[in-house]
Design an enzyme around this catalytic site. Structure first.
Site, PDB file in Angstrom:
ATOM      1  CD  GLU A  34      -1.089  -0.228   3.743  1.00 53.85           C
ATOM      2  OE1 GLU A  34      -2.126  -0.875   3.619  1.00 53.85           O
ATOM      3  OE2 GLU A  34      -0.720   0.266   4.819  1.00 53.85           O
ATOM      4  CG  HIS A  36      -0.362   5.341   3.694  1.00 55.89           C
ATOM      5  ND1 HIS A  36      -1.543   4.834   4.141  1.00 55.89           N
ATOM      6  CD2 HIS A  36       0.547   4.360   3.861  1.00 55.89           C
ATOM      7  CE1 HIS A  36      -1.352   3.594   4.565  1.00 55.89           C
ATOM      8  NE2 HIS A  36      -0.091   3.286   4.405  1.00 55.89           N
ATOM      9  CG  HIS A  40       4.264   5.015   7.223  1.00 52.79           C
ATOM     10  ND1 HIS A  40       3.645   5.659   6.191  1.00 52.79           N
ATOM     11  CD2 HIS A  40       3.422   4.023   7.596  1.00 52.79           C
ATOM     12  CE1 HIS A  40       2.489   5.086   5.951  1.00 52.79           C
ATOM     13  NE2 HIS A  40       2.332   4.092   6.793  1.00 52.79           N
ATOM     14  CG  HIS A  74       4.848   1.140   2.652  1.00 51.15           C
ATOM     15  ND1 HIS A  74       4.118   2.188   2.158  1.00 51.15           N
ATOM     16  CD2 HIS A  74       4.254   0.772   3.811  1.00 51.15           C
ATOM     17  CE1 HIS A  74       3.106   2.438   2.984  1.00 51.15           C
ATOM     18  NE2 HIS A  74       3.177   1.592   3.996  1.00 51.15           N
ATOM     19  CB  CYS A  88       4.313   1.987  12.309  1.00 52.13           C
ATOM     20  SG  CYS A  88       3.824   2.916  10.856  1.00 52.13           S
TER      21      CYS A  88
END
Length: 120
Positions: A34, A36, A40, A74, A88
Site C-alpha cells: 500500500e 499513503h 511513516h 511499501h 510505526c
C-alpha cells in the site's frame, strides 16, 4: 499481522500530533502492499526481514529505522523463525491506505528485484 496503538488514542493523549503503533508480522508473513499521502517512521524492535520501498528491497533488523516517504508503495516481510515487530509512527490526521491498481502492479513488476519479493 497484528496492530495495536500504543500512544495517541488514550485518554489525555489528544495533544499528540502522531500515533505510535506496534505491528507484528508472523514468520513468513507480510503486510499489505500500500501507499499513503502521509509519511511513516518505522523502528524495528523484533526479528528481521525486509521492506519493499517502491522500486527496491532493503533488509531490516533490530533497531533499524525506516523512513517511508509520501506516495511510496511499501510492504514488510518477516524472515526467519521469529515475528518481525516494529513501531510505526504516523500523523494523527492521515489518509486511508491506497492499494495498488493494475498499472501500479505492472510498473512495480518491471523491476526484477522487487518482482521476486512482492506479495499481492
Amino acid at each position: 499481522i497484528t496492530r495495536q496503538t500504543l500512544m495517541g488514542e488514550g485518554a489525555g493523549e489528544e495533544a499528540l500530533n502522531c500515533l505510535t503503533r506496534y505491528f507484528e508480522v508472523q514468520p513468513g508473513g507480510y503486510s499489505t502492499l500500500e501507499r499513503h499521502e502521509h509519511t511513516h517512521s518505522v523502528v524495528i524492535i523484533r526479528g528481521h526481514g525486509e521492506v519493499i520501498l517502491e522500486d527496491r528491497g532493503e533488509p531490516v533488523a533490530l533497531h533499524d529505522c525506516v523512513y517511508i516517504a509520501p506516495d511510496t508503495f511499501h510492504q514488510f516481510h518477516a524472515l526467519g523463525d521469529e515475528p518481525l515487530g516494529f513501531l510505526c509512527i504516523v500523523d494523527r490526521n492521515r489518509d486511508r491506505p491506497q492499494l495498488p491498481e493494475a498499472e501500479d502492479i505492472n510498473r512495480l513488476f518491471t523491476n526484477a528485484e522487487v518482482a521476486s519479493r512482492l506479495k499481492v
